[in-house]
Enzyme design. Structure first.
Site, PDB file in Angstrom:
ATOM      1  N   ASP A 182       0.846  -1.206   0.000  1.00 37.31           N
ATOM      2  CA  ASP A 182       0.000   0.000   0.000  1.00 37.31           C
ATOM      3  C   ASP A 182       0.878   1.252   0.000  1.00 37.31           C
ATOM      4  O   ASP A 182       0.382   2.370  -0.129  1.00 37.31           O
ATOM      5  CB  ASP A 182      -1.025  -0.001   1.143  1.00 37.31           C
ATOM      6  CG  ASP A 182      -0.393  -0.070   2.517  1.00 37.31           C
ATOM      7  OD1 ASP A 182       0.856  -0.158   2.617  1.00 37.31           O
ATOM      8  OD2 ASP A 182      -1.153  -0.038   3.512  1.00 37.31           O
ATOM      9  N   SER A 183       2.203   1.036   0.073  1.00 36.44           N
ATOM     10  CA  SER A 183       3.136   2.148  -0.149  1.00 36.44           C
ATOM     11  C   SER A 183       2.931   2.729  -1.550  1.00 36.44           C
ATOM     12  O   SER A 183       3.390   3.835  -1.836  1.00 36.44           O
ATOM     13  CB  SER A 183       4.587   1.673   0.010  1.00 36.44           C
ATOM     14  OG  SER A 183       4.828   0.531  -0.781  1.00 36.44           O
TER      15      SER A 183
ATOM     16  N   ASP B  74      -0.978  -6.214  -0.530  1.00 38.55           N
ATOM     17  CA  ASP B  74      -1.266  -5.580   0.762  1.00 38.55           C
ATOM     18  C   ASP B  74      -2.771  -5.354   0.892  1.00 38.55           C
ATOM     19  O   ASP B  74      -3.417  -4.889  -0.043  1.00 38.55           O
ATOM     20  CB  ASP B  74      -0.578  -4.202   0.803  1.00 38.55           C
ATOM     21  CG  ASP B  74       0.307  -4.043   2.015  1.00 38.55           C
ATOM     22  OD1 ASP B  74       0.208  -4.845   2.946  1.00 38.55           O
ATOM     23  OD2 ASP B  74       1.132  -3.102   1.995  1.00 38.55           O
TER      24      ASP B  74
ATOM     25  N   LYS C 189      -1.146  -9.463   2.619  1.00 36.48           N
ATOM     26  CA  LYS C 189      -0.395  -9.003   3.799  1.00 36.48           C
ATOM     27  C   LYS C 189      -1.307  -8.134   4.663  1.00 36.48           C
ATOM     28  O   LYS C 189      -2.052  -7.302   4.130  1.00 36.48           O
ATOM     29  CB  LYS C 189       0.851  -8.209   3.402  1.00 36.48           C
ATOM     30  CG  LYS C 189       1.626  -7.705   4.629  1.00 36.48           C
ATOM     31  CD  LYS C 189       3.033  -7.257   4.292  1.00 36.48           C
ATOM     32  CE  LYS C 189       3.112  -5.875   3.698  1.00 36.48           C
ATOM     33  NZ  LYS C 189       2.541  -4.820   4.553  1.00 36.48           N
TER      34      LYS C 189
ATOM     35  N   GLU D  26      -1.471  -5.824   8.379  1.00 41.29           N
ATOM     36  CA  GLU D  26      -0.742  -5.176   9.473  1.00 41.29           C
ATOM     37  C   GLU D  26      -1.433  -5.481  10.801  1.00 41.29           C
ATOM     38  O   GLU D  26      -2.649  -5.371  10.909  1.00 41.29           O
ATOM     39  CB  GLU D  26      -0.705  -3.657   9.256  1.00 41.29           C
ATOM     40  CG  GLU D  26       0.119  -3.262   8.050  1.00 41.29           C
ATOM     41  CD  GLU D  26       0.270  -1.752   7.889  1.00 41.29           C
ATOM     42  OE1 GLU D  26      -0.109  -0.990   8.803  1.00 41.29           O
ATOM     43  OE2 GLU D  26       0.771  -1.342   6.821  1.00 41.29           O
TER      44      GLU D  26
ATOM     45  N   GLU E 207       9.036  -4.346  10.796  1.00 38.55           N
ATOM     46  CA  GLU E 207       9.420  -3.029  10.270  1.00 38.55           C
ATOM     47  C   GLU E 207       9.927  -2.112  11.384  1.00 38.55           C
ATOM     48  O   GLU E 207       9.240  -1.874  12.393  1.00 38.55           O
ATOM     49  CB  GLU E 207       8.230  -2.383   9.538  1.00 38.55           C
ATOM     50  CG  GLU E 207       8.589  -1.014   8.965  1.00 38.55           C
ATOM     51  CD  GLU E 207       7.667  -0.498   7.877  1.00 38.55           C
ATOM     52  OE1 GLU E 207       6.779  -1.242   7.413  1.00 38.55           O
ATOM     53  OE2 GLU E 207       7.852   0.669   7.473  1.00 38.55           O
TER      54      GLU E 207
HETATM   55  O1  KIV Z   1       3.561  -1.155   1.698  1.00 42.49           O
HETATM   56  C1  KIV Z   1       4.731  -1.546   1.721  1.00 42.49           C
HETATM   57  O2  KIV Z   1       5.550  -1.237   0.844  1.00 42.49           O
HETATM   58  C2  KIV Z   1       5.151  -2.394   2.831  1.00 42.49           C
HETATM   59  C3  KIV Z   1       6.593  -2.777   2.909  1.00 42.49           C
HETATM   60  C4  KIV Z   1       7.434  -1.639   3.286  1.00 42.49           C
HETATM   61  C5  KIV Z   1       6.813  -3.947   3.795  1.00 42.49           C
HETATM   62  O3  KIV Z   1       4.362  -2.746   3.636  1.00 42.49           O
END
Ligand code: KIV
Length: 265
Positions: free
Chosen positions: A45-46, A84, A114, A116, A183
């Site tokens: 989600d970055s 994500d 993924k 969190e 992280e």
């Molecule tokens: O969203 C992302 O890029 C991440 C990584 C930094 C692990 O969660």
């Protein structure tokens, strides 16, 4: 090249073979990373901050992740593809979490999702794993919790926090996660967590003793402007190269040097 699966990652940890993971958001990058030996591609989600210029990851939607995931899926044949789960796609109810995780596989063509969170997400992770969707967990600095954390800070420094992080790691393993991202936590804590878990730990700002490492691709390539946290190593500096190429193009067009005979019909 043999397709990477979640079973390979467990074996890699057992054999002390380090796991490499990078974010990818588009088709050409996915193609290059896949043929360069990366085991896991993460449509993080970055993407919100890196590709769309949002201030943080909170505005990212399911549709945005699915769109980018489809593009990345078309570019890779070997790497495991992880999507994500964006903010509020899994926090409201277990039913919604399962439905949204399913969309990541059905529409986004991801092979895992993924999430969190640690102890607080144990039931959600368990429910998603129970419907055969592999889950990668993510603890420590969790960017979707930016407002609770009061900024992007090293987590797990106080003794109470250290213990909580260890409990989080054990909870996601118990819930069935196949790996966990650690992280921005102290190296010694990441080492301790990695030794206590049977699933691989993938570190970002968590020191050298994790079972694998992940970076945001734009940070690695030097495409993130002035953004340069301590844990980022720039393996290339592409911004000046791109700028130089574009300046040459501008000059050649203005001076009627491009297109020349070679590039015309
Ligand atoms: O969203 C992302 O890029 C991440 C990584 C930094 C692990 O969660």
């Amino acid at each position: 090249m043999k397709k990477v699966t979640i079973l390979d990652l467990k074996k890699m940890k057992a054999e002390g073979d380090k796991i490499t993971m990078l974010t990818a958001y588009d088709y050409p990058t996915s193609r290059i990373l896949d043929t360069s030996g990366i085991e896991i591609l993460l449509v993080g989600d970055s993407v919100g901050s890196v590709m769309a210029g949002y201030q943080n990851t909170l505005p990212v939607t399911m549709e945005e992740i699915i769109y980018h995931c489809q593009a990345v899926a078309r570019g890779r044949t070997r790497a495991l593809l992880v999507a994500d789960m964006p903010f509020m796609s899994y926090q409201v109810s277990i039913e919604e979490a399962k439905k949204n995780a399913g969309r990541m596989l059905k529409e986004g063509l991801a092979e895992a999702v993924k999430i969190e969170g640690g102890v607080n997400m144990e039931e959600v992770i368990e429910a998603i794993c129970d419907i055969d969707i592999p889950v990668m967990a993510h603890i420590g600095l969790t960017p979707q919790s930016i407002h609770r954390m009061g900024g992007y800070k090293v987590q797990g420094q106080a003794e109470k926090e250290r213990d909580k992080l260890l409990q989080d790691a054990l909870a996601v393993e118990r819930a069935g996660a196949f790996a966990v991202v650690l992280e921005v936590i102290p190296s010694y804590l990441a080492k301790e967590i990695s030794s206590q878990l049977s699933i691989p730990t993938i570190g970002i700002g968590a020191g050298p003793d994790c079972d694998g490492q992940v970076l945001v691709i734009n940070d690695l390539l030097g495409l993130s402007g002035e953004f340069r946290p301590k844990f980022v190593k720039r393996f290339a500096a592409l911004e000046p190269l791109i700028s130089e190429a574009v300046k040459r193009y501008v000059t050649e067009v203005k001076e009627s040097k491009f297109p020349d005979a070679e590039h015309s019909f």
